[in-house]
Structure formats: structure tokens, C-alpha cells
Design an enzyme around this catalytic site. Sequence first.
Site, PDB file in Angstrom:
ATOM      1  CE1 TYR A  61      -4.237  -1.237  -0.410  1.00  0.00           C
ATOM      2  CE2 TYR A  61      -3.330  -3.009   0.918  1.00  0.00           C
ATOM      3  CZ  TYR A  61      -4.311  -2.523   0.069  1.00  0.00           C
ATOM      4  OH  TYR A  61      -5.354  -3.322  -0.311  1.00  0.00           O
ATOM      5  NE  ARG A  64      -2.844   0.056  -5.092  1.00  0.00           N
ATOM      6  CZ  ARG A  64      -4.024  -0.324  -4.617  1.00  0.00           C
ATOM      7  NH1 ARG A  64      -4.115  -1.299  -3.742  1.00  0.00           N
ATOM      8  NH2 ARG A  64      -5.127   0.254  -5.041  1.00  0.00           N
ATOM      9  CG  ASP A 124      -7.984   6.675  -8.180  1.00  0.00           C
ATOM     10  OD1 ASP A 124      -8.872   7.518  -7.934  1.00  0.00           O
ATOM     11  OD2 ASP A 124      -8.029   5.922  -9.177  1.00  0.00           O
ATOM     12  CG  HIS A 139     -14.053  -0.796  -2.331  1.00  0.00           C
ATOM     13  ND1 HIS A 139     -13.950  -1.407  -3.564  1.00  0.00           N
ATOM     14  CD2 HIS A 139     -15.154  -1.339  -1.744  1.00  0.00           C
ATOM     15  CE1 HIS A 139     -14.949  -2.268  -3.718  1.00  0.00           C
ATOM     16  NE2 HIS A 139     -15.691  -2.245  -2.626  1.00  0.00           N
ATOM     17  CB  CYS A 147      -5.694   4.856  14.947  1.00  0.00           C
ATOM     18  SG  CYS A 147      -5.251   4.058  16.492  1.00  0.00           S
ATOM     19  CB  CYS A 166       9.474   3.454   8.265  1.00  0.00           C
ATOM     20  SG  CYS A 166      10.010   3.878   9.874  1.00  0.00           S
ATOM     21  CB  SER A 211     -14.415  -6.665 -13.660  1.00  0.00           C
ATOM     22  OG  SER A 211     -14.257  -6.735 -12.252  1.00  0.00           O
TER      23      SER A 211
HETATM   24  C1  BJW Z   1     -11.732  -0.010 -18.725  1.00  0.00           C
HETATM   25  C2  BJW Z   1     -10.559   0.611 -19.148  1.00  0.00           C
HETATM   26  C3  BJW Z   1     -10.701   1.862 -19.750  1.00  0.00           C
HETATM   27  C4  BJW Z   1     -10.010  -1.263 -18.263  1.00  0.00           C
HETATM   28  N1  BJW Z   1     -11.916   2.394 -19.879  1.00  0.00           N
HETATM   29  N2  BJW Z   1     -12.932   0.540 -18.893  1.00  0.00           N
HETATM   30  C5  BJW Z   1     -19.331 -14.826  -3.164  1.00  0.00           C
HETATM   31  C6  BJW Z   1     -20.367 -14.191  -3.846  1.00  0.00           C
HETATM   32  C7  BJW Z   1     -20.624 -12.841  -3.661  1.00  0.00           C
HETATM   33  C8  BJW Z   1     -19.856 -12.094  -2.806  1.00  0.00           C
HETATM   34  C9  BJW Z   1     -18.838 -12.723  -2.136  1.00  0.00           C
HETATM   35  C10 BJW Z   1     -18.574 -14.058  -2.313  1.00  0.00           C
HETATM   36  N3  BJW Z   1     -17.523 -14.388  -1.517  1.00  0.00           N
HETATM   37  C11 BJW Z   1     -17.110 -13.275  -0.878  1.00  0.00           C
HETATM   38  C12 BJW Z   1     -17.907 -12.257  -1.239  1.00  0.00           C
HETATM   39  C13 BJW Z   1     -17.817 -10.849  -0.793  1.00  0.00           C
HETATM   40  C14 BJW Z   1     -16.578 -10.164  -1.325  1.00  0.00           C
HETATM   41  C15 BJW Z   1     -16.474 -10.369  -2.840  1.00  0.00           C
HETATM   42  O1  BJW Z   1     -17.060  -9.655  -3.625  1.00  0.00           O
HETATM   43  N4  BJW Z   1     -15.660 -11.314  -3.279  1.00  0.00           N
HETATM   44  C16 BJW Z   1     -15.549 -11.612  -4.710  1.00  0.00           C
HETATM   45  C17 BJW Z   1     -14.092 -11.788  -5.069  1.00  0.00           C
HETATM   46  C18 BJW Z   1     -16.420 -12.808  -5.013  1.00  0.00           C
HETATM   47  N5  BJW Z   1     -16.767  -8.763  -1.029  1.00  0.00           N
HETATM   48  C19 BJW Z   1     -16.371  -8.245   0.100  1.00  0.00           C
HETATM   49  O2  BJW Z   1     -15.774  -8.889   0.959  1.00  0.00           O
HETATM   50  C20 BJW Z   1     -16.736  -6.797   0.347  1.00  0.00           C
HETATM   51  N6  BJW Z   1     -17.393  -6.680   1.592  1.00  0.00           N
HETATM   52  C21 BJW Z   1     -18.611  -7.179   1.814  1.00  0.00           C
HETATM   53  O3  BJW Z   1     -19.234  -7.783   0.952  1.00  0.00           O
HETATM   54  O4  BJW Z   1     -19.095  -6.914   3.074  1.00  0.00           O
HETATM   55  C22 BJW Z   1     -20.392  -7.409   3.423  1.00  0.00           C
HETATM   56  C23 BJW Z   1     -21.398  -6.292   3.430  1.00  0.00           C
HETATM   57  C24 BJW Z   1     -21.783  -5.702   2.245  1.00  0.00           C
HETATM   58  C25 BJW Z   1     -22.751  -4.682   2.248  1.00  0.00           C
HETATM   59  C26 BJW Z   1     -23.320  -4.285   3.439  1.00  0.00           C
HETATM   60  C27 BJW Z   1     -22.935  -4.891   4.620  1.00  0.00           C
HETATM   61  C28 BJW Z   1     -21.972  -5.895   4.612  1.00  0.00           C
HETATM   62  C29 BJW Z   1     -15.484  -5.942   0.395  1.00  0.00           C
HETATM   63  C30 BJW Z   1     -14.841  -5.810  -0.942  1.00  0.00           C
HETATM   64  C31 BJW Z   1     -13.524  -5.051  -0.842  1.00  0.00           C
HETATM   65  C32 BJW Z   1     -12.868  -4.902  -2.199  1.00  0.00           C
HETATM   66  N7  BJW Z   1     -11.574  -4.427  -2.018  1.00  0.00           N
HETATM   67  C33 BJW Z   1     -10.736  -4.202  -3.206  1.00  0.00           C
HETATM   68  C34 BJW Z   1      -9.285  -3.900  -2.741  1.00  0.00           C
HETATM   69  C35 BJW Z   1      -9.207  -2.746  -1.803  1.00  0.00           C
HETATM   70  C36 BJW Z   1      -8.761  -1.522  -2.443  1.00  0.00           C
HETATM   71  C37 BJW Z   1      -7.355  -1.572  -2.969  1.00  0.00           C
HETATM   72  O5  BJW Z   1      -6.475  -2.235  -2.446  1.00  0.00           O
HETATM   73  O6  BJW Z   1      -7.168  -0.896  -3.965  1.00  0.00           O
HETATM   74  O7  BJW Z   1     -11.264  -3.142  -4.018  1.00  0.00           O
HETATM   75  S1  BJW Z   1     -10.659  -5.578  -4.318  1.00  0.00           S
HETATM   76  C38 BJW Z   1     -10.532  -4.641  -5.783  1.00  0.00           C
HETATM   77  O8  BJW Z   1     -11.664  -4.974  -6.622  1.00  0.00           O
HETATM   78  C39 BJW Z   1     -10.707  -3.165  -5.347  1.00  0.00           C
HETATM   79  C40 BJW Z   1     -11.684  -2.684  -6.389  1.00  0.00           C
HETATM   80  O9  BJW Z   1     -12.346  -1.525  -5.909  1.00  0.00           O
HETATM   81  C41 BJW Z   1     -12.575  -3.854  -6.617  1.00  0.00           C
HETATM   82  C42 BJW Z   1     -13.340  -3.824  -7.912  1.00  0.00           C
HETATM   83  O10 BJW Z   1     -12.467  -3.916  -9.012  1.00  0.00           O
HETATM   84  P1  BJW Z   1     -12.821  -3.121 -10.347  1.00  0.00           P
HETATM   85  O11 BJW Z   1     -12.793  -1.678 -10.079  1.00  0.00           O
HETATM   86  O12 BJW Z   1     -14.043  -3.675 -10.942  1.00  0.00           O
HETATM   87  O13 BJW Z   1     -11.526  -3.455 -11.243  1.00  0.00           O
HETATM   88  P2  BJW Z   1     -11.279  -4.671 -12.262  1.00  0.00           P
HETATM   89  O14 BJW Z   1      -9.830  -4.685 -12.529  1.00  0.00           O
HETATM   90  O15 BJW Z   1     -11.882  -5.909 -11.762  1.00  0.00           O
HETATM   91  O16 BJW Z   1     -12.091  -4.246 -13.564  1.00  0.00           O
HETATM   92  C43 BJW Z   1     -11.701  -3.132 -14.353  1.00  0.00           C
HETATM   93  C44 BJW Z   1     -12.681  -3.025 -15.529  1.00  0.00           C
HETATM   94  O17 BJW Z   1     -12.367  -1.857 -16.253  1.00  0.00           O
HETATM   95  C45 BJW Z   1     -12.606  -4.208 -16.511  1.00  0.00           C
HETATM   96  O18 BJW Z   1     -13.931  -4.642 -16.833  1.00  0.00           O
HETATM   97  C46 BJW Z   1     -11.927  -3.613 -17.750  1.00  0.00           C
HETATM   98  O19 BJW Z   1     -12.426  -4.147 -18.979  1.00  0.00           O
HETATM   99  C47 BJW Z   1     -12.320  -2.160 -17.642  1.00  0.00           C
HETATM  100  N8  BJW Z   1     -11.357  -1.228 -18.232  1.00  0.00           N
HETATM  101  N9  BJW Z   1      -9.496  -0.234 -18.903  1.00  0.00           N
HETATM  102  C48 BJW Z   1     -13.005   1.679 -19.505  1.00  0.00           C
HETATM  103  N10 BJW Z   1      -9.613   2.525 -20.229  1.00  0.00           N
END
Ligand code: BJW
Length: 272
Positions: A61, A64, A124, A139, A147, A166, A211
Amino acid sequence: MLLRTDGGGKRLVVLTGAGISAESGLPTFRGDDGLWAGHRIEDVATPQAWIRNPELVWRFYQLRRRALLRVEPNPAHIALARLESAISRMTVGDAPDSGYLEQWEEHWESFSNDRFVLITQNVDDLHSAAGSARLIPMHGQLRFLRCEHSGVIIEMMDEQHLDPDCFILSSVREGGLMRPHIVWFGEQPFGMHAIYNALYKADVLLVVGTSGHVYPAGGFVHEAAANGARTILVNLEAPQNAEAFDEIHLGPAADVLPSLVDEWLAELEQGS
Ligand code: BJW
């Protein structure tokens, strides 16, 4: 007309993901050059990983966080900020710059009735840099640390805060650490009350650059559609939840979104 009814304005909710920042030079998560290449996701983005190997997670992190210093919003972020300033009517205060999560939750609640709400999965800050104000970063945000004992959230982006080797110690308990202010897998995303409130009232849901793999955000299109919203997608390629959208525009967001926004704003102006 997308954003206008005879009785007045429609409500637009936008959800963005990593794809909108791709053309600012930040890698997406699940692309070929995705951030997770070289790291198993469970090694860096879970609370268990933080307990098991804090050095690895901290380093990941910190690199990043440092990368934020050299990125700028691209035309897609700027187009969304233009859209917001054209259609929002209510005034909105500044987001807190330190404090407890409750203060942010209160801030997000204050605009969930507005005609425009931007929900981002991105950590970001490029939407804020582009001028978006009605923003829910569900997120977390890289520029803050939290903390792990008191929960206090502090912006920490000075040179001395960005050292990958650090840790920053918590001032509350000996041995405690400041952790990334990021929602890891298994943790509850931020602002969910304001988000569902906005989704239930949305007339239009615009989704950009995600995605649909990660929940709950991957399900927002179904929630909004079930409440009658028109659903529009801008993405490089068709994602796994593509069938849920009424309208799909494929291509880089920085190319596609500015001209779509121009079109919608021209329609609005003609109607006023
Ligand atoms: C372009 C482009 C261009 C490229 N122009 N487009 C089974 C079923 C359902 C759910 C679950 C399950 N098992 C577990 C879960 C829950 C879990 C989950 O979803 N897991 C899955 C892996 C299945 N979710 C959680 O644990 C979440 N919490 C939760 O559900 O709590 C319960 C609750 C919910 C609601 C109320 C109360 C309680 C927490 C999720 C935390 C996600 N964290 C991350 C990392 C942290 C941040 C970091 O380090 O940066 O967040 S994971 C990562 O994925 C990050 C992103 O925000 C997130 C989404 O990714 P994103 O943005 O979609 O990126 P990509 O790379 O996947 O896609 C990019 C897209 O852009 C692609 O389609 C490309 O084609 C496109 N693209 N260039 C336009 N130029």
C-alpha cells in the site's frame, strides 16, 4: 431525454471502478498488468493478511500511496465532474479531512437525496482531484491512514508518511499501528446506507470501468434496475454482469464518456 422529465430533473447515480483511472496510468485489478500480478489477492487485501504479514501489506500500500503523487485525472473523471456541476442543485459541504468514520457517513448522507451521486470503488482520489464533490469512496482512500485501535482517520501523505520500510505507530496503544484506510475482503464497505438510499431513488445508473466481480458493487446494477432505473455501461469490454444493462458503450472511458456527457448536457440545455 436521459436526464430530464416533464416535471423536472431526473436523478443520476454513477458507479466507477478501476477502468476509469486506467488512462491516468493506474493499473486495473484484473487486467493482464493488474495490480495483483505478483501478489495473491489474499496476501495483501484481507484483514488476515495484515495480521499475518503486516510488512508485506504495508509495503504494497505504501508503493500505491506514493504512486498517487504522480497521477492526474483524465478526461473521463473531468466529464463526470462537469456532469455533476450541470445537474446538481443542492449545496454540499467539504468532506472531512480527518476524524472518525461517522463524520464521513454523515457527509455522504447529506447528498444522497441530490440529483447526482458518484459512488466509486477506487481508492485513488482522482474524482476529487477532477472536482467531483458528491462522492462516496466505498472502498476507502489511499491518502488516509486509520488507527487500528481508536479508528481515527488521518490524511498522511507527507514524505515521512510514505516510507515503505517504516510503519507509523498509533498514538493510542503501544505497539499499535496506523493501517491503510482501505476496505479489505470480508470488511464492510463504507457509506452503504447513503449508497442504497441513492440507488433506490435513481432514475439512471451509469456504470464506468468495473468488472462487476466484487460485491456488493457488482450487484448495484440489479438493485437500481429492480427499482426502475435505466442502466448504462461504459467499459473497455463487456463485463460479467453485462446482461443487466439497458445500454452499453464499449471503449476506453476517456474517449467514450466525454462525448456521451456532451450529448446528455446538450439535450438538457435544449429542454431548459
Ligand atoms: C476499462 C478501461 C478503460 C479497463 N476504460 N474501462 C461470493 C459471492 C458474492 C460475494 C462474495 C462471495 N464471496 C465473498 C464475497 C464478498 C466479497 C467479494 O465480492 N468477493 C468476490 C471476489 C467474489 N466482497 C467483500 O468482501 C466486500 N465486503 C462485503 O461484501 O461486506 C459485506 C457487506 C456488504 C454490504 C453491506 C454490509 C456488509 C469488500 C470488498 C472489498 C474490495 N476491495 C478491493 C481492494 C481494496 C482496495 C485496494 O487495495 O485498492 O477493491 S478488491 C478490488 O476490486 C478493489 C476494487 O475496488 C474492486 C473492484 O475492481 P474493479 O474496479 O471492478 O476493477 P477490475 O480490474 O476488476 O475491472 C476493471 C474493468 O475496467 C474491466 O472490466 C476492464 O475491462 C475495464 N477497463 N481499462 C473503460 N480505459
